[in-house]
Each structure stands twice: as structure tokens, then as C-alpha cells.
Design a protein around this motif. Structure first.
Motif, PDB file in Angstrom:
ATOM      1  N   PRO A   1     -82.813  37.740   5.017  1.00 44.31           N
ATOM      2  CA  PRO A   1     -82.528  38.931   3.933  1.00 44.31           C
ATOM      3  C   PRO A   1     -82.562  37.679   2.095  1.00 44.31           C
ATOM      4  N   SER A   2     -83.200  38.720   1.554  1.00 42.65           N
ATOM      5  CA  SER A   2     -82.950  37.739  -0.025  1.00 42.65           C
ATOM      6  C   SER A   2     -83.250  39.018  -0.641  1.00 42.65           C
ATOM      7  N   ARG A   3     -82.671  38.966  -2.202  1.00 46.27           N
ATOM      8  CA  ARG A   3     -83.126  40.137  -2.840  1.00 46.27           C
ATOM      9  C   ARG A   3     -83.691  40.038  -3.758  1.00 46.27           C
ATOM     10  N   LEU A   4     -84.076  38.881  -4.175  1.00 49.35           N
ATOM     11  CA  LEU A   4     -85.694  39.035  -5.358  1.00 49.35           C
ATOM     12  C   LEU A   4     -86.697  38.531  -4.903  1.00 49.35           C
ATOM     13  N   SER A   5     -87.914  39.277  -5.096  1.00 47.42           N
ATOM     14  CA  SER A   5     -89.323  39.262  -4.813  1.00 47.42           C
ATOM     15  C   SER A   5     -90.373  39.104  -5.920  1.00 47.42           C
ATOM     16  N   ARG A   6     -90.633  38.468  -5.873  1.00 50.55           N
ATOM     17  CA  ARG A   6     -91.697  38.009  -6.480  1.00 50.55           C
ATOM     18  C   ARG A   6     -93.560  38.494  -6.250  1.00 50.55           C
ATOM     19  N   LEU A   7     -94.467  38.884  -7.277  1.00 52.70           N
ATOM     20  CA  LEU A   7     -95.929  39.473  -6.693  1.00 52.70           C
ATOM     21  C   LEU A   7     -96.599  38.456  -7.909  1.00 52.70           C
ATOM     22  N   TYR A   8     -97.581  37.896  -7.281  1.00 54.53           N
ATOM     23  CA  TYR A   8     -98.406  36.737  -8.270  1.00 54.53           C
ATOM     24  C   TYR A   8     -99.942  37.292  -8.286  1.00 54.53           C
ATOM     25  N   ARG A   9    -100.434  36.745  -9.345  1.00 54.02           N
ATOM     26  CA  ARG A   9    -102.515  37.238  -9.114  1.00 54.02           C
ATOM     27  C   ARG A   9    -102.646  35.823  -9.616  1.00 54.02           C
ATOM     28  N   GLU A  10    -103.514  35.438  -7.739  1.00 56.15           N
ATOM     29  CA  GLU A  10    -104.295  34.715  -7.427  1.00 56.15           C
ATOM     30  C   GLU A  10    -104.693  33.903  -8.725  1.00 56.15           C
TER      31      GLU A  10
END
Length: 359
Positions: free
Chosen positions: A161-170
Motif C-alpha cells: 500500500p502506497s499513496r504515490l505512483s509515477r509513470l515514466y517514458r523510457e
């Protein structure tokens, strides 16, 4: 009293009756139902310094409950509790690695001066770690093939369980989206709208958690990849009447269907390769109809259509549809009116000659 409230009482009554029967038969130790141990919140990973709660569940009141690390080392106890016993624990450095906990309970029956004991619960297992586990990632649609203007969903899933998620462009390592959610959410959905060909490629995600001022960052997930083509799905066209054969002067309706976006688009209608009309639609209206009312001469015509999307100020056009044929006949049912005109003229001429001859 509610049905849910009576259930534990009935369970305790049944257990008590069974114990009395056992005692009356001379048994020395009576056995209680097996308890259930759970981790709150559920997780397979606990970070160092983090608090967690182990809850032992059982069907009776006024019981003594014991919590064990593994199956032998008692770490905590609770006395005279009803139905559940909650044990709060802090993940410390000596606990790093795999952890296993169990519980059991006992009850004293004053009427018979008898203790009854439960079996030990099934274990709850998890890891105490100093780093977050690697999340997984998936893409929708699963084919990973999209057209310009479409949208794609990238799902980032974590077991922690975590509140922060990030999306990366490779290709450039940039963070292109960040989401804050409830810790109960295990899958975060990143949506990229109005795709252009340059948006295609590989993407990954990670999660972030802060415990007692320390920031934990998970490794990036494996990457998913999708492609964006600038060719739109082909339009389709239909004609009404369905056989495309009408009498001279009859209205016909052409209907063009295409993959229009929520932002709307344009439909184009062509006759024998020349544009005959355009219709703008707003919202995701999938089709538009065009009325043709100028076919007054007998003959054959070919109609087709297409549509366009506007994505970030750029217009993209679909391939034209297959053509439909429309045949216009005169009132005698033929598609060539010139011979009929000659016949009518000859009949009129003979009628005039006959009149002049009688005079």
C-alpha cells in the motif's frame, strides 16, 4: 436484536454445549474452534519502522489470547477479550526478512471449573524490508496498437500500500504523470489521451512511500510498449433505399460511419471522386447522413465517404470507404432517358399528322 448480533452468541452457545458434553464424558482438555489470524492492512511487505496490526479472530467471549512469532515464541497476550484481539507491532531491524506469526486462545468455564484450549491458527507470513517491492505494469488495449487520437490506459500494480505512483517514458526517462491515491488502491491507472505517433514507445512505473520521514522508492517496473499509427480505421458507407436503385428525382440518403472521438470530427461525402458535402459532428457521434436530391437525370453514380479527427490542432484523415453505386431510372424504369425522349417525340408527331390529315 439483529441477526448479525445473534450469530456470535449462538456460536458460543453451541461451543459451550459441546464442552459440557466433553467434560461430562471425563475428558481432561476440551478443544475450541481454530482461530484465524490476519494482517491489517493486508500486505506481503512491511517497511522498517512501520507499524502494523495482527488480529486474532475467534467465536467466543472472555477469552485469553496469545500471539506467537512462528509457532513457539510468545510475543504478546490479551486477557478477557471478546471475539478479536488486536496486537500492534513495529517492524524493527532484527525482524528484517521473512516473518511468520500465529495465535491461539483459551477460555475458562466457571460452571465446570474447566479450561478449554484452541488449536494454533494458520500462520500469517510477510517480509520486513528496507525497500519497496517492484510493481508490475500492463497496458489497455492489450494489443498495444492504437490510432492517432485514441487513448491508452497503463495500469501500475503493487503488492504494497502506497499513496504515490509515477509513470515514466523510457526513451527519455521523464516522469510524465504522478498520481496520489488512497493506500487501499493497489492498481493505479494512468491514462494518456489524444495520442499522436510520437507518444508511442515503452513506459514503466514505480511507487513511493514515506515512513517516519524516510522516503522509500521502489524499483521501476518492467516496461510495456504500444504503437500509435497515423492511419485511422477505414470509414463505411450505406445507401437508402438499400439497393441503390431509384426513380428520377427521388431523394437518397447516404450514411457514413467512422471512429469519431469525443472531441468530434468531420464526415466527407464524395460523388465520382468529387467532394459533394461535409458534416461536422460533436461528441463521439459515430455516423452522419447526407441527403442527395439533385439526381434528376437517369444514369449511374458512385458514392463513398471518409472522416477526419483533429488531434492537438492537427487534422488526420481516414482512408475513403468502399464505394456504393446508385442507379437512377426514368419513369419507365430505364436508366437511359434519351431513347425514351425520341419515342415520345415520334408519338406526338404522328398524333399531329393524324389531326392535320382529318382536316
Amino acid at each position: 436484536m439483529s441477526v448479525s448480533g445473534t450469530k456470535p452468541i449462538l456460536q458460543e452457545a453451541v461451543v459451550s454445549i459441546l464442552l459440557l458434553m466433553v467434560v461430562s464424558l471425563g475428558a481432561q482438555r476440551a478443544s475450541l474452534p481454530k482461530p484465524i489470524l490476519s494482517l491489517d492492512p493486508p500486505s506481503s511487505v512491511i517497511l522498517l519502522g512501520e507499524d502494523y496490526t495482527l488480529v486474532c479472530h475467534f467465536p467466543l467471549t472472555r477469552c485469553n489470547v496469545e500471539l506467537y512469532k512462528g509457532f513457539k515464541d510468545r510475543v504478546s497476550a490479551a486477557n478477557e477479550v471478546d471475539y478479536t484481539a488486536a496486537f500492534k507491532v513495529t517492524a524493527a531491524l532484527p525482524s528484517k526478512g521473512k516473518n511468520s506469526y500465529t495465535c491461539k486462545y483459551q477460555k475458562f468455564y466457571e460452571r465446570n471449573l474447566t479450561w478449554a484450549y484452541s488449536p494454533i491458527s494458520d500462520p500469517v507470513q510477510f517480509n520486513v524490508a528496507d525497500e519497496l517491492p517492484k510493481p508490475s505494469v500492463s497496458v489497455e488495449p492489450a494489443s498495444g496498437v492504437l490510432s492517432v487520437g485514441d487513448q491508452v490506459h497503463i495500469n501500475c500494480t503493487t503488492c504494497y500500500p502506497s499513496r504515490l505512483s509515477r509513470l515514466y517514458r523510457e526513451r527519455d526517462g521523464l516522469i510524465i504523470d504522478t498520481q496520489n491515491t488512497s493506500e487501499s488502491v493497489r492498481t493505479v491507472i494512468f491514462t494518456i489521451k489524444e495520442l499522436e505517433p510520437m507518444d508511442g514507445g515503452a513506459y514503466s512505473c514505480n511507487v513511493v512511500k514515506t515512513v517516519l520521514g524516510k522516503v522509500y522508492v521502489s524499483p521501476r517496473s518492467d516496461f510495456v510498449e504500444f504503437n500509435v499509427t497515423d492511419e485511422l480505421p477505414r470509414a463505411t458507407i450505406s445507401v437508402q433505399p438499400p439497393f441503390g436503385v431509384v426513380s428520377s428525382g427521388t431523394l437518397i440518403r447516404l450514411t457514413c460511419t467512422g471512429a469519431i472521438l469525443n472531441s468530434g470530427g468531420l464526415f466527407y461525402f464524395y460523388r465520382d471522386g468529387e467532394t459533394r458535402g461535409t458534416i461536422h459532428v460533436s461528441g463521439s457521434v459515430p455516423s452522419a447522413s447526407f441527403i442527395v436530391n439533385d439526381l434528376i437525370s437517369a444514369g449511374k453514380w458512385s458514392f463513398n465517404c471518409g472522416y477526419s479527427r483533429r488531434v492537438r490542432q492537427t487534422a488526420y484523415y481516414s482512408p475513403p470507404s468502399e464505394a456504393v453505386q446508385v442507379t437512377v431510372t426514368d419513369f419507365n424504369g430505364t436508366s437511359d432517358s434519351f431513347p425514351n425522349v425520341l419515342c415520345v417525340g415520334a408519338i406526338v408527331l404522328l398524333w399531329i399528322i393524324s389531326i392535320l390529315g382529318t382536316e
